[in-house]
Design a protein around this motif. Structure first.
Motif, mmCIF file in Angstrom:
data_model
loop_
_atom_site.group_PDB
_atom_site.id
_atom_site.type_symbol
_atom_site.label_atom_id
_atom_site.label_comp_id
_atom_site.label_asym_id
_atom_site.label_seq_id
_atom_site.Cartn_x
_atom_site.Cartn_y
_atom_site.Cartn_z
ATOM 1 N N ARG A 110 4.302 2.167 2.170
ATOM 2 C CA ARG A 110 5.211 3.297 2.022
ATOM 3 C C ARG A 110 4.989 4.314 3.136
ATOM 4 O O ARG A 110 3.862 4.512 3.600
ATOM 5 C CB ARG A 110 5.015 3.967 0.663
ATOM 6 N N LEU A 111 6.076 4.958 3.551
ATOM 7 C CA LEU A 111 6.021 6.001 4.574
ATOM 8 C C LEU A 111 6.435 7.339 3.982
ATOM 9 O O LEU A 111 7.301 7.401 3.108
ATOM 10 C CB LEU A 111 6.956 5.668 5.736
ATOM 11 N N LYS A 112 5.840 8.388 4.502
ATOM 12 C CA LYS A 112 6.300 9.731 4.175
ATOM 13 C C LYS A 112 7.487 10.068 5.080
ATOM 14 O O LYS A 112 7.805 9.339 6.014
ATOM 15 C CB LYS A 112 5.174 10.745 4.386
ATOM 16 N N ARG A 113 8.164 11.183 4.827
ATOM 17 C CA ARG A 113 9.221 11.625 5.743
ATOM 18 C C ARG A 113 8.611 11.794 7.134
ATOM 19 O O ARG A 113 7.548 12.377 7.298
ATOM 20 C CB ARG A 113 9.820 12.948 5.272
ATOM 21 N N MET A 114 9.298 11.300 8.133
ATOM 22 C CA MET A 114 8.673 11.217 9.442
ATOM 23 C C MET A 114 9.589 11.735 10.535
ATOM 24 O O MET A 114 10.802 11.886 10.358
ATOM 25 C CB MET A 114 8.309 9.761 9.728
ATOM 26 N N ALA A 115 9.004 11.994 11.691
ATOM 27 C CA ALA A 115 9.768 12.480 12.833
ATOM 28 C C ALA A 115 10.266 11.306 13.660
ATOM 29 O O ALA A 115 9.553 10.351 13.907
ATOM 30 C CB ALA A 115 8.885 13.371 13.694
ATOM 31 N N LEU A 116 11.509 11.343 14.067
ATOM 32 C CA LEU A 116 12.110 10.310 14.886
ATOM 33 C C LEU A 116 12.772 10.976 16.085
ATOM 34 O O LEU A 116 13.725 11.727 15.942
ATOM 35 C CB LEU A 116 13.133 9.499 14.085
ATOM 36 N N GLY A 136 0.810 -1.211 0.000
ATOM 37 C CA GLY A 136 0.000 0.000 0.000
ATOM 38 C C GLY A 136 0.837 1.252 0.000
ATOM 39 O O GLY A 136 2.016 1.236 0.377
ATOM 40 N N ASP A 137 0.226 2.367 -0.423
ATOM 41 C CA ASP A 137 0.886 3.670 -0.407
ATOM 42 C C ASP A 137 0.871 4.265 0.995
ATOM 43 O O ASP A 137 0.264 3.715 1.918
ATOM 44 C CB ASP A 137 0.205 4.615 -1.402
ATOM 45 N N SER A 138 1.478 5.441 1.118
ATOM 46 C CA SER A 138 1.634 6.064 2.441
ATOM 47 C C SER A 138 0.309 6.418 3.090
ATOM 48 O O SER A 138 0.228 6.532 4.316
ATOM 49 C CB SER A 138 2.510 7.319 2.321
ATOM 50 N N GLU A 180 19.184 7.848 -7.497
ATOM 51 C CA GLU A 180 19.395 9.215 -7.970
ATOM 52 C C GLU A 180 18.094 9.987 -8.135
ATOM 53 O O GLU A 180 18.084 11.213 -8.130
ATOM 54 C CB GLU A 180 20.149 9.188 -9.309
ATOM 55 N N LEU A 181 16.992 9.276 -8.300
ATOM 56 C CA LEU A 181 15.735 9.949 -8.566
ATOM 57 C C LEU A 181 14.971 10.283 -7.285
ATOM 58 O O LEU A 181 14.377 11.362 -7.183
ATOM 59 C CB LEU A 181 14.861 9.075 -9.469
ATOM 60 N N CYS A 182 14.941 9.382 -6.327
ATOM 61 C CA CYS A 182 14.157 9.630 -5.133
ATOM 62 C C CYS A 182 14.599 8.722 -4.006
ATOM 63 O O CYS A 182 15.350 7.765 -4.197
ATOM 64 C CB CYS A 182 12.667 9.432 -5.408
ATOM 65 N N THR A 183 14.107 9.037 -2.814
ATOM 66 C CA THR A 183 14.301 8.206 -1.640
ATOM 67 C C THR A 183 12.925 7.807 -1.129
ATOM 68 O O THR A 183 12.045 8.648 -0.977
ATOM 69 C CB THR A 183 15.069 8.952 -0.542
ATOM 70 N N ALA A 184 12.736 6.536 -0.872
ATOM 71 C CA ALA A 184 11.432 6.051 -0.416
ATOM 72 C C ALA A 184 11.617 5.160 0.798
ATOM 73 O O ALA A 184 12.610 4.435 0.898
ATOM 74 C CB ALA A 184 10.730 5.274 -1.529
ATOM 75 N N MET A 185 10.660 5.234 1.721
ATOM 76 C CA MET A 185 10.699 4.417 2.937
ATOM 77 C C MET A 185 9.462 3.541 2.998
ATOM 78 O O MET A 185 8.370 3.962 2.624
ATOM 79 C CB MET A 185 10.755 5.321 4.182
ATOM 80 N N PHE A 186 9.641 2.332 3.490
ATOM 81 C CA PHE A 186 8.550 1.365 3.561
ATOM 82 C C PHE A 186 8.581 0.660 4.914
ATOM 83 O O PHE A 186 9.647 0.289 5.408
ATOM 84 C CB PHE A 186 8.666 0.312 2.442
ATOM 85 N N ILE A 187 7.394 0.475 5.505
ATOM 86 C CA ILE A 187 7.270 -0.365 6.682
ATOM 87 C C ILE A 187 7.231 -1.811 6.199
ATOM 88 O O ILE A 187 6.454 -2.148 5.301
ATOM 89 C CB ILE A 187 5.976 -0.077 7.455
ATOM 90 N N ILE A 188 8.035 -2.659 6.783
ATOM 91 C CA ILE A 188 8.082 -4.057 6.387
ATOM 92 C C ILE A 188 7.627 -4.919 7.566
ATOM 93 O O ILE A 188 8.172 -4.786 8.652
ATOM 94 C CB ILE A 188 9.512 -4.480 5.954
#
Length: 297
Positions: A242-248, A219-221, A289-297
């Protein structure tokens, strides 16, 4: 191919002798498919509510005509008026095609029970596909889409992402077979993840096949919600969302420090627990080079 006579019309046959055909010549094969015993039985078992007196067309016949038009690539409703005069359609399907006003009345008079029956028809079709498939793995793609509307339609809404008025339904498809597993209509102003947990729960409780030993949901973010993740984990469903940029720990994850190799995809991972989550979960970062993506696994 041995010459085969159409079940719907014994005066029409199909063969591969190289003779020229019309642009809609594929209708001959489509008619053979729709008149096959398995498909005929599927549609004959559809039980629509029909209180009309002496209707010229049964609701199932109108449904089949709509499917034929979509499969042929006709997207506009008014093409039905053209098909009523098309001799090739009359020969192949052995019946007169309904007019556009008749199709419109069919759509406008569908009840909630009729829609439930259509969902059940889809489940039967998917079950047949599963029975003939050797796949023990099921990959479910959860997504939303957008349908623009014109004029006054029931339960439409303005969507700020698409900047238009229409519907924003939920759709679940199988990535391995391409089958549509479940659909839920929503107003255009509904947020992507709203109702997603109940949508997925409904599918897991009614439509899973015992042959699928491994089930993965993607699924998407917009679907990165705690209740959906907990539901999937409780049903032993693997997922990648997928995750959006998040606070840690009060700071944004500094993705700029990730290893970058020109022309290559690099990965990183860490454990992360958002404030609304009941536990930490594994997060994978994909970086190119195009993007950075984060995913919960």
């Amino acid at each position: 191919m041995i010459q085969k006579v159409l079940p719907s019309n014994p005066l029409v046959a199909v063969s591969d002798n190289g003779a020229p055909i019309t642009s809609d010549g594929g209708n001959v094969l489509l008619s053979m498919f729709l008149n096959s015993p398995v498909v005929s039985r599927l549609f004959n078992n559809v039980e629509f509510n029909d209180n009309r007196k002496n209707p010229r067309y049964a609701k199932v016949e109108l449904l089949l005509q709509m499917l034929i038009q979509v499969i042929e690539g006709y997207r506009n409703d008014d093409v039905a008026d053209y098909l009523t005069q098309d001799i090739e359609h009359r020969l192949v399907y052995a019946q007169n095609m309904a007019s556009q006003p008749t199709i419109s009345r069919f759509l406008s008079h569908l009840t909630n029970e009729d829609i439930d029956e259509l969902q059940e028809l889809n489940r039967r079709i998917v079950s047949l596909i599963d029975e003939r498939s050797a796949n023990t793995e099921l990959v479910l793609d959860l997504d939303s889409t957008y349908f623009e509307t014109f004029g006054h339609q029931e339960k439409i809404g303005f969507n700020y992402h698409y900047l238009n008025v229409g519907y924003h339904p939920l759709i679940m498809t199988d990535a391995l077979t391409g089958t549509v597993r479940q659909v839920s209509l929503r107003s255009g102003n509904t947020y992507t993840g709203n109702g997603a947990t109940e949508f997925v729960q409904g599918y897991l409780s009614t439509s899973l096949s015992a042959q699928h030993q491994t089930i993965i949901l993607r699924g998407d973010s917009g679907f990165a919600t705690p209740d959906l993740m907990e539901t999937l984990e409780g049903n032993n469903i693997f997922y990648t969302i997928r995750l959006k940029r998040m606070a840690l720990d009060g700071r944004y994850v500094n993705l700029d420090n990730l290893l970058m190799i020109e022309g290559q995809l690099t990965t990183d991972e860490f454990e992360y627990q958002a404030a609304s989550w009941d536990k930490a979960r594994r997060v994978i970062v994909l970086n190119d080079e195009l993007c950075t993506a984060m995913f919960i696994i």
